[in-house]
Design a protein around this motif. Structure first.
Motif, PDB file in Angstrom:
ATOM      1  N   PHE A  13       0.836  -1.210   0.000  1.00 45.43           N
ATOM      2  CA  PHE A  13       0.000   0.000   0.000  1.00 45.43           C
ATOM      3  C   PHE A  13       0.866   1.253   0.000  1.00 45.43           C
ATOM      4  O   PHE A  13       1.806   1.380   0.794  1.00 45.43           O
ATOM      5  N   SER A  14       0.533   2.174  -0.888  1.00 40.41           N
ATOM      6  CA  SER A  14       1.195   3.479  -0.946  1.00 40.41           C
ATOM      7  C   SER A  14       0.110   4.545  -0.887  1.00 40.41           C
ATOM      8  O   SER A  14      -0.590   4.796  -1.876  1.00 40.41           O
ATOM      9  N   ALA A  15      -0.060   5.154   0.277  1.00 38.94           N
ATOM     10  CA  ALA A  15      -1.200   6.042   0.518  1.00 38.94           C
ATOM     11  C   ALA A  15      -1.119   7.322  -0.289  1.00 38.94           C
ATOM     12  O   ALA A  15      -0.038   7.903  -0.467  1.00 38.94           O
ATOM     13  N   ILE A  16      -2.267   7.772  -0.767  1.00 39.05           N
ATOM     14  CA  ILE A  16      -2.377   9.118  -1.317  1.00 39.05           C
ATOM     15  C   ILE A  16      -2.092  10.096  -0.179  1.00 39.05           C
ATOM     16  O   ILE A  16      -2.618   9.944   0.919  1.00 39.05           O
ATOM     17  N   PRO A  17      -1.278  11.099  -0.386  1.00 41.82           N
ATOM     18  CA  PRO A  17      -1.039  12.074   0.680  1.00 41.82           C
ATOM     19  C   PRO A  17      -2.335  12.786   1.082  1.00 41.82           C
ATOM     20  O   PRO A  17      -3.163  13.117   0.231  1.00 41.82           O
ATOM     21  N   GLY A  18      -2.518  12.986   2.378  1.00 45.51           N
ATOM     22  CA  GLY A  18      -3.682  13.718   2.846  1.00 45.51           C
ATOM     23  C   GLY A  18      -4.878  12.843   3.134  1.00 45.51           C
ATOM     24  O   GLY A  18      -4.787  11.615   3.253  1.00 45.51           O
ATOM     25  N   ALA A  19      -6.028  13.486   3.212  1.00 46.61           N
ATOM     26  CA  ALA A  19      -7.259  12.807   3.627  1.00 46.61           C
ATOM     27  C   ALA A  19      -7.656  11.686   2.684  1.00 46.61           C
ATOM     28  O   ALA A  19      -8.233  10.678   3.108  1.00 46.61           O
ATOM     29  N   GLN A  20      -7.339  11.820   1.394  1.00 43.47           N
ATOM     30  CA  GLN A  20      -7.802  10.825   0.435  1.00 43.47           C
ATOM     31  C   GLN A  20      -7.096   9.485   0.592  1.00 43.47           C
ATOM     32  O   GLN A  20      -7.555   8.476   0.074  1.00 43.47           O
ATOM     33  N   GLY A  21      -6.015   9.470   1.345  1.00 43.92           N
ATOM     34  CA  GLY A  21      -5.369   8.200   1.647  1.00 43.92           C
ATOM     35  C   GLY A  21      -6.209   7.308   2.546  1.00 43.92           C
ATOM     36  O   GLY A  21      -5.950   6.104   2.644  1.00 43.92           O
ATOM     37  N   TYR A  22      -7.230   7.895   3.195  1.00 41.69           N
ATOM     38  CA  TYR A  22      -8.111   7.109   4.063  1.00 41.69           C
ATOM     39  C   TYR A  22      -9.223   6.410   3.285  1.00 41.69           C
ATOM     40  O   TYR A  22      -9.983   5.633   3.857  1.00 41.69           O
ATOM     41  N   GLN A  23      -9.332   6.684   1.984  1.00 40.51           N
ATOM     42  CA  GLN A  23     -10.343   6.003   1.187  1.00 40.51           C
ATOM     43  C   GLN A  23     -10.072   4.496   1.201  1.00 40.51           C
ATOM     44  O   GLN A  23      -8.922   4.061   1.220  1.00 40.51           O
ATOM     45  N   GLN A  24     -11.141   3.732   1.144  1.00 37.46           N
ATOM     46  CA  GLN A  24     -10.988   2.281   1.161  1.00 37.46           C
ATOM     47  C   GLN A  24     -11.481   1.658  -0.149  1.00 37.46           C
ATOM     48  O   GLN A  24     -10.724   1.031  -0.866  1.00 37.46           O
ATOM     49  N   SER A  25     -12.755   1.845  -0.446  1.00 35.86           N
ATOM     50  CA  SER A  25     -13.320   1.303  -1.689  1.00 35.86           C
ATOM     51  C   SER A  25     -13.699   2.445  -2.623  1.00 35.86           C
ATOM     52  O   SER A  25     -13.825   3.601  -2.205  1.00 35.86           O
ATOM     53  N   ASN A  26     -13.871   2.099  -3.890  1.00 41.62           N
ATOM     54  CA  ASN A  26     -14.260   3.128  -4.847  1.00 41.62           C
ATOM     55  C   ASN A  26     -15.629   3.690  -4.472  1.00 41.62           C
ATOM     56  O   ASN A  26     -16.555   2.956  -4.112  1.00 41.62           O
ATOM     57  N   PRO A  27     -15.787   5.026  -4.535  1.00 39.79           N
ATOM     58  CA  PRO A  27     -17.046   5.653  -4.137  1.00 39.79           C
ATOM     59  C   PRO A  27     -18.148   5.358  -5.144  1.00 39.79           C
ATOM     60  O   PRO A  27     -17.890   5.146  -6.340  1.00 39.79           O
ATOM     61  N   SER A  28     -19.376   5.350  -4.671  1.00 40.69           N
ATOM     62  CA  SER A  28     -20.516   5.183  -5.560  1.00 40.69           C
ATOM     63  C   SER A  28     -20.583   6.352  -6.534  1.00 40.69           C
ATOM     64  O   SER A  28     -20.682   7.511  -6.125  1.00 40.69           O
ATOM     65  N   VAL A  29     -20.544   6.036  -7.808  1.00 40.47           N
ATOM     66  CA  VAL A  29     -20.620   7.082  -8.824  1.00 40.47           C
ATOM     67  C   VAL A  29     -21.973   7.787  -8.763  1.00 40.47           C
ATOM     68  O   VAL A  29     -22.055   9.025  -8.843  1.00 40.47           O
ATOM     69  N   LEU A  30     -23.040   7.016  -8.600  1.00 38.23           N
ATOM     70  CA  LEU A  30     -24.370   7.619  -8.579  1.00 38.23           C
ATOM     71  C   LEU A  30     -24.539   8.547  -7.379  1.00 38.23           C
ATOM     72  O   LEU A  30     -25.090   9.635  -7.498  1.00 38.23           O
ATOM     73  N   ALA A  31     -24.048   8.117  -6.211  1.00 38.68           N
ATOM     74  CA  ALA A  31     -24.145   8.967  -5.030  1.00 38.68           C
ATOM     75  C   ALA A  31     -23.290  10.222  -5.184  1.00 38.68           C
ATOM     76  O   ALA A  31     -23.671  11.307  -4.735  1.00 38.68           O
ATOM     77  N   THR A  32     -22.135  10.082  -5.833  1.00 38.08           N
ATOM     78  CA  THR A  32     -21.224  11.216  -5.967  1.00 38.08           C
ATOM     79  C   THR A  32     -21.758  12.257  -6.933  1.00 38.08           C
ATOM     80  O   THR A  32     -21.699  13.465  -6.667  1.00 38.08           O
ATOM     81  N   VAL A  33     -22.311  11.821  -8.074  1.00 38.29           N
ATOM     82  CA  VAL A  33     -22.826  12.821  -9.019  1.00 38.29           C
ATOM     83  C   VAL A  33     -24.117  13.448  -8.511  1.00 38.29           C
ATOM     84  O   VAL A  33     -24.439  14.594  -8.862  1.00 38.29           O
TER      85      VAL A  33
END
Length: 457
Positions: free
Chosen positions: A290-310
């Protein structure tokens, strides 16, 4: 930016950009087809027509591009980067750098992630300080985190309650408690805006006090984001979490978000890593480490719901068009102040400081039978201590007054929010409410009381 004068309360700020339910749709059995006065955006925001259009576009892309939508999207919203469409707007709303925010998960799941990273109790510093009667999901999370570390929640969690005869916490009492007990407090965590009373806590002052005592300070912003202006980065907040289906109008069960101050970027590696927090450059190479994205986005686990995001994106685009929180806050102060000015003129209104005298807590059963029905406002009067919401406490408590008047308002097309047994919340939302909505609510409230008195005398 919208050309509508944001201080003109007679017109809808966003014109026709939200779907307003009709009275018939809100109140089955009522034939009237006019739009309702929707004062419930603090619970579930209305559907932005932009969100509906974006959802339909994504469904079409799914149907025509299938898996290729992740990398080749006809509208430039590749699904693998879908959260990037909302992160800049969320950062503006909470006063953060873009890398300090992540659109992900749900509020309580994000709260657990943040507490797992920041709640590090020791034998001498293990307490969690919060407001009493926080939203139940927060209470459950605090207690379970305390137990996870081997502590009895009754000993680890310090809840603060208003003084006798008062309904909201005094800033001085919070700061004094932090000053006196700070050496034993590991985490100070309050709601930005309290869900039940509508009190807007002084985020900067509490954060400053917590940091002065060496405490971590986090915030639940479910009722604050999109409601009040914030500057989380400048206020030195350690972390925050939120949902998006209230003032952000993302839809029921909409996607959550979190904030992590960039000062923690090198010190706090995600403890519960997932592939969506991995460096996107190599994510799809499927490396084992695992190589974390710097910052808060490194805490993401699974891909976000596209429908919920749009769905969230559509609403945030409207926020941007009207000028974001500065203009919305100015309008909100005027709207909520106008609603307050109408309902305090009711013959049934009692000022909050007289409730204990006129409706003493002793002998509740007798009081419910004999006392004149009334209501008070338990939300602070000072606009700097509240957002859009006004919470009405119906008196005497423990009676059926709130429910009967709530039902009456609904029959008149006024949609509020009930917190049984005695509180109704009304929140004129600056994006789509007007002074007419406030007037309809005040009139229905008065008529409801008059009908209650007539039927019960």
């Amino acid at each position: 930016m919208s050309s509508v004068d944001h201080k003109d309360l007679s017109v809808v700020l966003t014109d026709d950009q939200f779907c307003i339910p009709t009275i018939r749709e809100c109140s089955p059995g009522i034939s009237e087809s006019n739009g309702c006065a929707y004062l419930c955006g603090n619970s579930l925001g209305l559907l932005a027509k932009r969100s509906k259009a974006l959802l339909e576009e994504e469904l079409h892309v799914w149907g025509t591009r299938a898996v290729e939508g992740h990398f080749n999207h006809p509208h430039g919203r590749e699904w693998m980067n879908i959260a990037d469409t909302v992160a800049p707007l969320l950062a503006q709303l909470v006063g953060a750098q873009e890398k300090e925010v992540a659109c992900m998960g749900t509020l309580t799941a994000n709260l657990h992630l943040m507490m797992s990273a920041f709640y590090k109790p020791t034998p001498t510093r293990f307490k969690i300080l919060c407001e009493g009667k926080a939203f139940p999901s927060d209470q459950y999370a605090f207690a379970s985190q305390a137990r996870l570390h081997g502590y009895d929640p009754a000993q680890a969690i310090t809840e603060m309650f208003p003084r006798r005869g008062e309904f909201t916490l005094r800033e001085s009492d919070i700061l004094d408690t932090i000053a006196k007990e700070g050496s034993s407090i590991a985490l100070v965590i309050f709601s930005g805006v309290q869900y039940y009373t509508g009190q807007w806590f002084p985020i900067k002052a509490i954060t400053d006090a917590a940091k002065a005592q060496g405490c971590i300070c986090g915030w639940d912003l479910a009722h604050a984001i999109g409601n009040v202006p914030m500057a989380l980065h400048d206020w030195n907040v350690d972390f925050a979490v939120w949902c998006s289906y209230k003032y952000l109008n993302s839809g029921p069960g909409g996607i959550g978000g979190l904030f992590v101050h960039d000062k923690w970027e090198r010190e706090k590696a995600p403890q519960y890593a997932g592939w969506w927090g991995h460096d996107p450059v190599t994510r799809f190479m499927m490396p084992p480490k695992f190589s974390a994205i710097p910052g808060a986005q490194g805490y993401q686990q699974s891909n976000p719901s596209v429908l919920a995001t749009v769905s969230l994106l559509g609403s945030l685009q409207v926020f941007k068009e009207v000028g974001m929180m500065e203009r919305l806050r100015e309008r909100s102060v005027l709207l909520t102040g106008y609603l307050e000015s109408l309902i305090v003129n009711s013959a049934f209104y009692v000022t909050a400081n007289l409730v204990a005298e006129k409706y003493p807590p002793e002998d509740e059963e007798t009081r419910a039978r004999t006392r004149q029905p009334a209501f008070t406002i338990i939300t602070p009067h000072d606009p700097e201590s509240r957002g859009a919401q006004l919470s009405l406490l119906f008196l005497p408590t423990g009676s059926s007054i709130m429910q009967e008047i709530f039902d009456y308002l609904l029959s008149k097309g006024v949609v509020g929010d009930e917190r049984k047994p005695d509180v109704m919340r009304l929140a004129p939302t600056p994006l789509y409410n007007t002074k007419l909505d406030c007037e309809r609510a005040a009139l229905a409230l008065e008529e409801g009381f008059q009908l209650f008195v007539k039927e019960h005398n």
